[in-house]
Design a protein around this motif. Sequence first.
Motif, PDB file in Angstrom:
ATOM      1  N   GLY A 203       0.876  -0.973   0.076  1.00 18.55           N
ATOM      2  CA  GLY A 203       0.010   0.008   0.055  1.00 18.55           C
ATOM      3  C   GLY A 203       0.836   1.309  -0.124  1.00 18.55           C
ATOM      4  O   GLY A 203       0.303   2.364   0.438  1.00 18.55           O
TER       5      GLY A 203
ATOM      6  N   GLY B 268       1.059   5.289   3.522  1.00 12.67           N
ATOM      7  CA  GLY B 268       2.171   4.275   3.051  1.00 12.67           C
ATOM      8  C   GLY B 268       3.456   4.918   2.188  1.00 12.67           C
ATOM      9  O   GLY B 268       4.503   4.825   2.248  1.00 12.67           O
TER      10      GLY B 268
ATOM     11  N   ASP C 293      -1.347  -7.290  -6.074  1.00 14.52           N
ATOM     12  CA  ASP C 293      -2.442  -7.547  -5.057  1.00 14.52           C
ATOM     13  C   ASP C 293      -1.749  -8.079  -4.034  1.00 14.52           C
ATOM     14  O   ASP C 293      -1.082  -9.247  -4.142  1.00 14.52           O
ATOM     15  CB  ASP C 293      -3.406  -8.350  -5.716  1.00 14.52           C
ATOM     16  N   VAL C 294      -2.178  -7.765  -2.672  1.00 10.81           N
ATOM     17  CA  VAL C 294      -1.705  -8.630  -1.569  1.00 10.81           C
ATOM     18  C   VAL C 294      -2.270  -9.947  -1.315  1.00 10.81           C
ATOM     19  O   VAL C 294      -1.967 -10.681  -0.401  1.00 10.81           O
ATOM     20  CB  VAL C 294      -1.716  -7.693  -0.146  1.00 10.81           C
TER      21      VAL C 294
ATOM     22  N   LYS D 239     -11.916  11.715   2.020  1.00  7.28           N
ATOM     23  CA  LYS D 239     -11.663  11.651   3.347  1.00  7.28           C
ATOM     24  C   LYS D 239     -12.002  13.226   4.056  1.00  7.28           C
ATOM     25  O   LYS D 239     -11.986  13.953   3.215  1.00  7.28           O
ATOM     26  CB  LYS D 239     -10.389  11.254   3.803  1.00  7.28           C
TER      27      LYS D 239
ATOM     28  N   PHE E 221       0.537  -1.495   5.150  1.00  6.62           N
ATOM     29  CA  PHE E 221      -0.423  -0.574   4.941  1.00  6.62           C
ATOM     30  C   PHE E 221      -1.765  -0.760   3.824  1.00  6.62           C
ATOM     31  O   PHE E 221      -2.794  -0.451   4.402  1.00  6.62           O
ATOM     32  CB  PHE E 221      -0.089   0.669   4.568  1.00  6.62           C
TER      33      PHE E 221
HETATM   34  P1  NAD Z   1      -5.377   4.537   1.199  1.00  6.02           P
HETATM   35  O1  NAD Z   1      -6.755   4.130   1.092  1.00  6.02           O
HETATM   36  O2  NAD Z   1      -5.071   5.971   1.096  1.00  6.02           O
HETATM   37  O3  NAD Z   1      -4.414   3.632   0.836  1.00  6.02           O
HETATM   38  C1  NAD Z   1      -4.476   2.271   0.336  1.00  6.02           C
HETATM   39  C2  NAD Z   1      -3.474   1.844  -0.396  1.00  6.02           C
HETATM   40  O4  NAD Z   1      -3.572   0.328  -0.548  1.00  6.02           O
HETATM   41  C3  NAD Z   1      -3.769   2.375  -1.857  1.00  6.02           C
HETATM   42  O5  NAD Z   1      -2.352   2.841  -2.369  1.00  6.02           O
HETATM   43  C4  NAD Z   1      -4.210   1.075  -2.639  1.00  6.02           C
HETATM   44  O6  NAD Z   1      -3.953   1.011  -3.968  1.00  6.02           O
HETATM   45  C5  NAD Z   1      -3.580  -0.149  -1.902  1.00  6.02           C
HETATM   46  N1  NAD Z   1      -4.379  -1.474  -1.958  1.00  6.02           N
HETATM   47  C6  NAD Z   1      -5.748  -1.586  -1.988  1.00  6.02           C
HETATM   48  N2  NAD Z   1      -5.935  -2.506  -2.056  1.00  6.02           N
HETATM   49  C7  NAD Z   1      -4.845  -3.408  -2.357  1.00  6.02           C
HETATM   50  C8  NAD Z   1      -4.694  -4.616  -2.412  1.00  6.02           C
HETATM   51  N3  NAD Z   1      -5.525  -5.775  -2.523  1.00  6.02           N
HETATM   52  N4  NAD Z   1      -3.193  -5.113  -3.031  1.00  6.02           N
HETATM   53  C9  NAD Z   1      -2.438  -4.177  -2.741  1.00  6.02           C
HETATM   54  N5  NAD Z   1      -2.526  -2.889  -2.297  1.00  6.02           N
HETATM   55  C10 NAD Z   1      -3.841  -2.500  -2.285  1.00  6.02           C
HETATM   56  O7  NAD Z   1      -5.257   4.378   2.835  1.00  6.02           O
HETATM   57  P2  NAD Z   1      -4.580   5.173   4.266  1.00  6.02           P
HETATM   58  O8  NAD Z   1      -5.388   6.074   4.573  1.00  6.02           O
HETATM   59  O9  NAD Z   1      -3.040   5.266   3.631  1.00  6.02           O
HETATM   60  O10 NAD Z   1      -4.216   3.845   5.037  1.00  6.02           O
HETATM   61  C11 NAD Z   1      -3.265   2.990   5.119  1.00  6.02           C
HETATM   62  C12 NAD Z   1      -3.434   2.052   6.287  1.00  6.02           C
HETATM   63  O11 NAD Z   1      -3.405   2.916   7.492  1.00  6.02           O
HETATM   64  C13 NAD Z   1      -4.691   1.060   6.319  1.00  6.02           C
HETATM   65  O12 NAD Z   1      -4.356   0.026   6.669  1.00  6.02           O
HETATM   66  C14 NAD Z   1      -5.596   1.797   7.542  1.00  6.02           C
HETATM   67  O13 NAD Z   1      -6.272   0.935   7.854  1.00  6.02           O
HETATM   68  C15 NAD Z   1      -4.372   2.496   8.146  1.00  6.02           C
HETATM   69  N6  NAD Z   1      -4.877   3.693   9.014  1.00  6.02           N
HETATM   70  C16 NAD Z   1      -5.464   4.799   8.549  1.00  6.02           C
HETATM   71  C17 NAD Z   1      -5.677   6.148   9.132  1.00  6.02           C
HETATM   72  C18 NAD Z   1      -6.231   7.220   8.507  1.00  6.02           C
HETATM   73  O14 NAD Z   1      -6.627   8.292   9.115  1.00  6.02           O
HETATM   74  N7  NAD Z   1      -6.089   7.404   6.997  1.00  6.02           N
HETATM   75  C19 NAD Z   1      -5.544   6.007  10.298  1.00  6.02           C
HETATM   76  C20 NAD Z   1      -4.994   5.071  11.420  1.00  6.02           C
HETATM   77  C21 NAD Z   1      -4.611   3.746  10.363  1.00  6.02           C
END
Ligand code: NAD
Length: 326
Positions: free
Chosen positions: A9, A15, A63-64, A190, A83
């Motif tokens: 991610g 990430g 894909d993960v 968001k 991530f």
């Molecule tokens: P995001 O949605 O911006 O990014 C997610 C990334 O994962 C994207 O680049 C997407 O292309 C990739 N992705 C999705 N499905 C995939 C798959 N099957 N295989 C490979 N890649 C895949 O999310 P974010 O806001 O950067 O959050 C990242 C992590 O942090 C998440 O696990 C989320 O739960 C956690 N988190 C987010 C927040 C927040 O405020 N945004 C707070 C705490 C924790």
Amino acid sequence: MTRHILVTGGAGFIGSAYVRALLGPTGPPGVAVTVLDALTYAGSLARLDSVTGDARLTFVHGDVCDARLVERLAAHHDDIVHFAAESHVDRSIESGTAFARTNVLGTQTLLDAALRHGIRTFVQVSTDEVYGDLPTGAATEESPLNPNSPYAASKAAADHLALAHHRTHGLDVRVTRCSNNFGPYQHPEKLIPRFLATLLSGGAVPVYGDGLQIRDWLHVDDHVRGIELVRTAGHPGRVYNIGGGTSLTNLDLTHKLLELCGADRSRIEHVEDRKGHDRRYAVDHTRITRELGYRPSYDFEQALLGTADWYREHTRWWQPLHRVAL
Ligand code: NAD
């Protein structure tokens, strides 16, 4: 010796901030980074522009949940910082299927590969939303998990799987649970970027219900520093809350965003509340502070102003995404 880190991610909001920090001027010496990202609607390679030419970075589009690919990658890496996720609560309310697949099955696929290939440290990046609604007090790492949205439930399931692999197999798993993030390059679905994008485009911002839901807001770079502390100095099998931002109601936050965009309160539109909407999240981050010396470094007001300026200056990045998100 180079430490090879697989960042899943890494084209996402947080990430990519982590990858930029690892490869930036204050990043650790001797690291090589592979980003594995499926580039879903939420992924954007532009977030990695500043490090794209760096010889230490490899990008893999995948894909993960692809076990063969993940196995192949795990064989050549020391650490996994995970991530990749479906991350938007509203989408999980429309359908939880993609959330169960990526967040649960994807994590399991990575854990299987981590075990088979002797991954040294696996960091599961999770969220404070797994603790659910907290009318008072703050969740510690020992608080029960009480997830209320399909998103939070899928993250809680992934956390349990990760920790079970520590307990059962002795895999060095570390879990982080952070509060709400904001900063540059966040997808305009968001709250903060959505409201900034809408206000900068002249529209009205939709506030759910009475807007009195309380969230803790942390700059993404503070989150990323916490994750890196956990990867490098945390204890195997341990959960670390990351927080210490600023606690605000959504309405108070909206007022601040209006002010930053020179808009008045007539630009607020109260809309029906999100189904199952948690009223309040709060995390106690004493553990990471005491054990690892973590402290958030951003002043909230300054960071929010900086974020608003960033969105003002990067319309070409967010405008196409904003149109789709509306
Ligand atoms: P995001 O949605 O911006 O990014 C997610 C990334 O994962 C994207 O680049 C997407 O292309 C990739 N992705 C999705 N499905 C995939 C798959 N099957 N295989 C490979 N890649 C895949 O999310 P974010 O806001 O950067 O959050 C990242 C992590 O942090 C998440 O696990 C989320 O739960 C956690 N988190 C987010 C927040 C927040 O405020 N945004 C707070 C705490 C924790």
